[in-house]
Write an enzyme that holds these catalytic residues in place. Structure first.
Site, PDB file in Angstrom:
ATOM      1  N   GLU A   1       3.060  -4.762  12.495  1.00 35.83           N
ATOM      2  CA  GLU A   1       2.096  -3.667  12.317  1.00 35.83           C
ATOM      3  C   GLU A   1       1.008  -4.189  11.395  1.00 35.83           C
ATOM      4  O   GLU A   1       1.258  -4.500  10.230  1.00 35.83           O
ATOM      5  CB  GLU A   1       2.800  -2.429  11.753  1.00 35.83           C
ATOM      6  CG  GLU A   1       1.965  -1.175  11.890  1.00 35.83           C
ATOM      7  CD  GLU A   1       1.081  -0.944  10.696  1.00 35.83           C
ATOM      8  OE1 GLU A   1      -0.076  -1.435  10.711  1.00 35.83           O
ATOM      9  OE2 GLU A   1       1.538  -0.300   9.744  1.00 35.83           O
TER      10      GLU A   1
ATOM     11  N   CYS B   1      -3.571   1.510   6.725  1.00 35.57           N
ATOM     12  CA  CYS B   1      -3.781   0.795   7.985  1.00 35.57           C
ATOM     13  C   CYS B   1      -4.383   1.694   9.060  1.00 35.57           C
ATOM     14  O   CYS B   1      -5.127   1.237   9.909  1.00 35.57           O
ATOM     15  CB  CYS B   1      -2.449   0.222   8.458  1.00 35.57           C
ATOM     16  SG  CYS B   1      -1.104   1.417   8.418  1.00 35.57           S
TER      17      CYS B   1
ATOM     18  N   GLU C   1       6.983   2.050  15.452  1.00 34.51           N
ATOM     19  CA  GLU C   1       7.855   2.418  14.343  1.00 34.51           C
ATOM     20  C   GLU C   1       7.675   3.903  14.026  1.00 34.51           C
ATOM     21  O   GLU C   1       6.988   4.616  14.742  1.00 34.51           O
ATOM     22  CB  GLU C   1       7.522   1.553  13.115  1.00 34.51           C
ATOM     23  CG  GLU C   1       7.774   0.060  13.385  1.00 34.51           C
ATOM     24  CD  GLU C   1       7.471  -0.822  12.180  1.00 34.51           C
ATOM     25  OE1 GLU C   1       6.326  -0.805  11.699  1.00 34.51           O
ATOM     26  OE2 GLU C   1       8.396  -1.513  11.713  1.00 34.51           O
TER      27      GLU C   1
ATOM     28  N   ASN D   1       0.807  -1.230   0.000  1.00 32.27           N
ATOM     29  CA  ASN D   1       0.000   0.000   0.000  1.00 32.27           C
ATOM     30  C   ASN D   1       0.836   1.274   0.000  1.00 32.27           C
ATOM     31  O   ASN D   1       0.464   2.256  -0.645  1.00 32.27           O
ATOM     32  CB  ASN D   1      -1.018  -0.008   1.148  1.00 32.27           C
ATOM     33  CG  ASN D   1      -0.389  -0.262   2.499  1.00 32.27           C
ATOM     34  OD1 ASN D   1       0.684  -0.858   2.596  1.00 32.27           O
ATOM     35  ND2 ASN D   1      -1.041   0.189   3.545  1.00 32.27           N
TER      36      ASN D   1
END
Ligand code: NAI
Ligand code: MG
Length: 509
Positions: A268, A302, A480, A171
């Protein structure tokens, strides 16, 4: 602007934009060299706007993974002892080169992923640049500590793990690549990176351009299907750490593989984030934020606020404004600078999103707008869908619990603050979130009550460099996008130096 100035461009015109930017085929990048896979197989990558083949990548397998891990392992001893200055300089040079060719990288990302070029230019490539710069600064933050005792000095060193396996999705590939490799290599690890098998041209082009500044074996890239590369890579006895971004289902497999070596995992895994609008909010700003959640990167984000909770007293006016704005969204050729919504990144993703349109009807929700593939003149093979609002949604429905990853928003009304918070937290996920109110007490209390890793108050997607991103609950493990990530790429070593002389005298009797 004149009607034809910005397209729609024909498939031929769009494909011509790839000339000079995209190679007809890419190899694997192992030990500083490009080579075909030992499998002899390749995978076709598509342009999702036209459905045409864009290029070919290698379908890597076990033998390629073995070579790549061995190369990374060989590189580790000298790389882990390199000067912070050297590691910093490589990351800064990566940032400089990306900035110099920002428009080229933006176009490559758009041609392979389908994201609007306007987004790739102001979001994807600039964010990748800032990640390299952020972690370049991290080179001098890898401090240990000392602890003094009357009879000893204790030193806690921070040391890299060794070879890291890093698996990234399709993505936001160039952002994901930067977000993974920068913290790993700046702290002295070496990497075997596996990009997604649908979108990865930008990543491969990046390594082609950076080949001369990456010491051999420090970063290796093995493309291929997840199931063919993933287990060999994560289970390899020389791999000391794994980082993954993608779906929860694949994350469970990664965790299983990681039990072979007992290695730590950073994960993640997406979300179904709550975006809560209270009646006292700046409504126009909230509508803009909700529409951004819907269409930004075609909803393939996300962190997107895909469950829109609206205080009941403003539900009708909010819905009208949302429908109005979504109806005007410019869907089309993503290489056109005026386009706001491009195609889904792959045929699989297009089909997945369309499947949720059917499910919404089966579950008894209503479709207030959208709910079908979008027709784009001249691009009838593209994977376009209409921006969609589901109403009459119960938060327990699958459409409100599962990540759809398309331009789709579930609208759910609430009456009280307590109810809003309870509904927001009724999710297996907890990655992002939004909150719209002018009441400072409420903003503070609700954001502390939300079980999620990031909350944006009064502006969604308000990305700020250095802010940690990561999941509560099944949205993942670890943080992150910030210097906190360096914690995941270093382990401590305790050294205790005795300051007394002679034996303790235990055995002298
Ligand atoms: P995925 O999780 O299967 O793919 C992500 C990466 O994992 C790719 O590089 C893939 O090749 C790799 N992979 C797949 N199987 C593997 C295995 N057994 N071992 C090691 N690596 C493996 O996600 P997919 O199928 O592409 O998308 C499905 C859904 O996942 C999306 O619709 C979306 O809901 C979610 N997703 C979430 C992302 C996020 O940013 N958190 C990114 C991509 C997908
Ligand atoms: Mg999958």
């Amino acid at each position: 602007m004149k009607p034809n100035e910005f397209g729609p461009f024909s498939p031929e015109e769009i494909n011509r934009k790839a000339q000079g930017l995209i190679q007809p085929e890419y190899g694997l990048f192992i030990d500083g060299e490009w080579a075909p896979s030992a499998t002899g197989k390749t995978i076709e990558l598509y342009n999702p706007a036209t459905g045409a083949v864009l290029t070919k990548i290698q379908a890597g397998g076990a033998a390629d993974v073995e070579k790549a891990v061995q190369a990374a392992h060989r590189a580790f001893s000298s790389w882990s002892q390199s000067a912070p200055r050297e590691r910093q300089e490589i990351l800064l040079e990566m940032a400089r080169r990306l900035r110099k060719r920002l428009d080229d990288y933006a176009m490559i990302e758009t041609l392979n992923n389908g994201k609007p070029i306007s987004e790739a230019r102001v979001f994807d490539i600039p964010m990748a640049i800032s990640l390299f710069e952020l972690f370049a600064g991290g080179a001098y933050t890898l401090h240990g500590k000392t602890i003094d005792y009357p009879d000893a000095v204790g030193m806690v060193h921070r040391e890299p793990y060794g070879v890291c396996a890093q698996i990234i999705p399709w993505n936001v590939p160039i952002i994901m690549m930067a977000n993974k490799i920068a913290p790993a290599i700046v702290s002295g690890n070496t990497v075997v990176l596996k990009p997604a098998e649908t979108v990865c041209v930008s990543v491969l082009e990046f390594f082609r351009e950076m080949q001369d500044i990456i010491p051999k074996g420090v970063v290796n890239v093995v493309t291929g299907f997840g199931g063919d590369v993933g287990p060999h890579l994560v289970e390899h006895p020389l791999v000391q750490k794994v980082a993954f971004t993608g779906s929860v289902g694949t994350a469970r497999k990664i965790l299983e593989y990681s039990t072979k070596n007992i290695i730590p995992a950073t994960l993640e895994l997406g979300g179904k984030s709550a975006n809560i609008v209270f009646a006292d909010a700046d409504l126009d700003a909230a509508v803009e934020g909700a529409v951004m959640c819907n269409i930004f990167n075609k909803g393939e984000v996300c962190l997107s606020g895909t469950r829109l909770f609206v205080e009941e007293s403003i539900l009708d006016v909010m819905l009208d404004k949302l429908k109005d704005t979504l109806a005007k969204v410019r869907i089309g050729d993503p290489t056109n600078p005026a386009t706001q919504l491009g195609p889904q990144a792959s045929l699989a993703q297009f089909k997945k999103v369309c499947g949720y349109f059917d499910l919404a009807r089966e579950e008894g929700a209503e479709i207030a707008i959208g709910g079908k593939p979008a027709k784009v003149p001249g691009l009838d093979q593209g994977y376009f869908v209409e921006p969609t609002l589901f109403t009459k949604v119960d938060n327990k429905m699958r459409i409100a619990q599962e990540e759809i990853f398309g331009p789709v928003t579930c609208v759910i009304p609430f009456k009280t603050e307590e109810e809003a918070l309870q509904l927001a937290n009724q999710s297996f996920y907890g990655l992002g979130g939004g909150l719209w109110t002018k009441d400072l007490r409420r903003a503070h209390q609700i954001s502390r009550g939300m079980q999620t890793g990031t909350i944006w108050v009064n502006r969604y997607y308000n990305f700020k460099e250095g802010m940690p991103v990561g999941g509560y609950k099944q949205s993942g493990v670890g943080r992150e996008f910030s210097l906190d990530a360096l914690e995941h790429y270093t382990q401590t070593k305790s050294v205790v130096i005795n300051l007394n002389e002679g034996p303790l005298g235990i055995f002298s009797h």
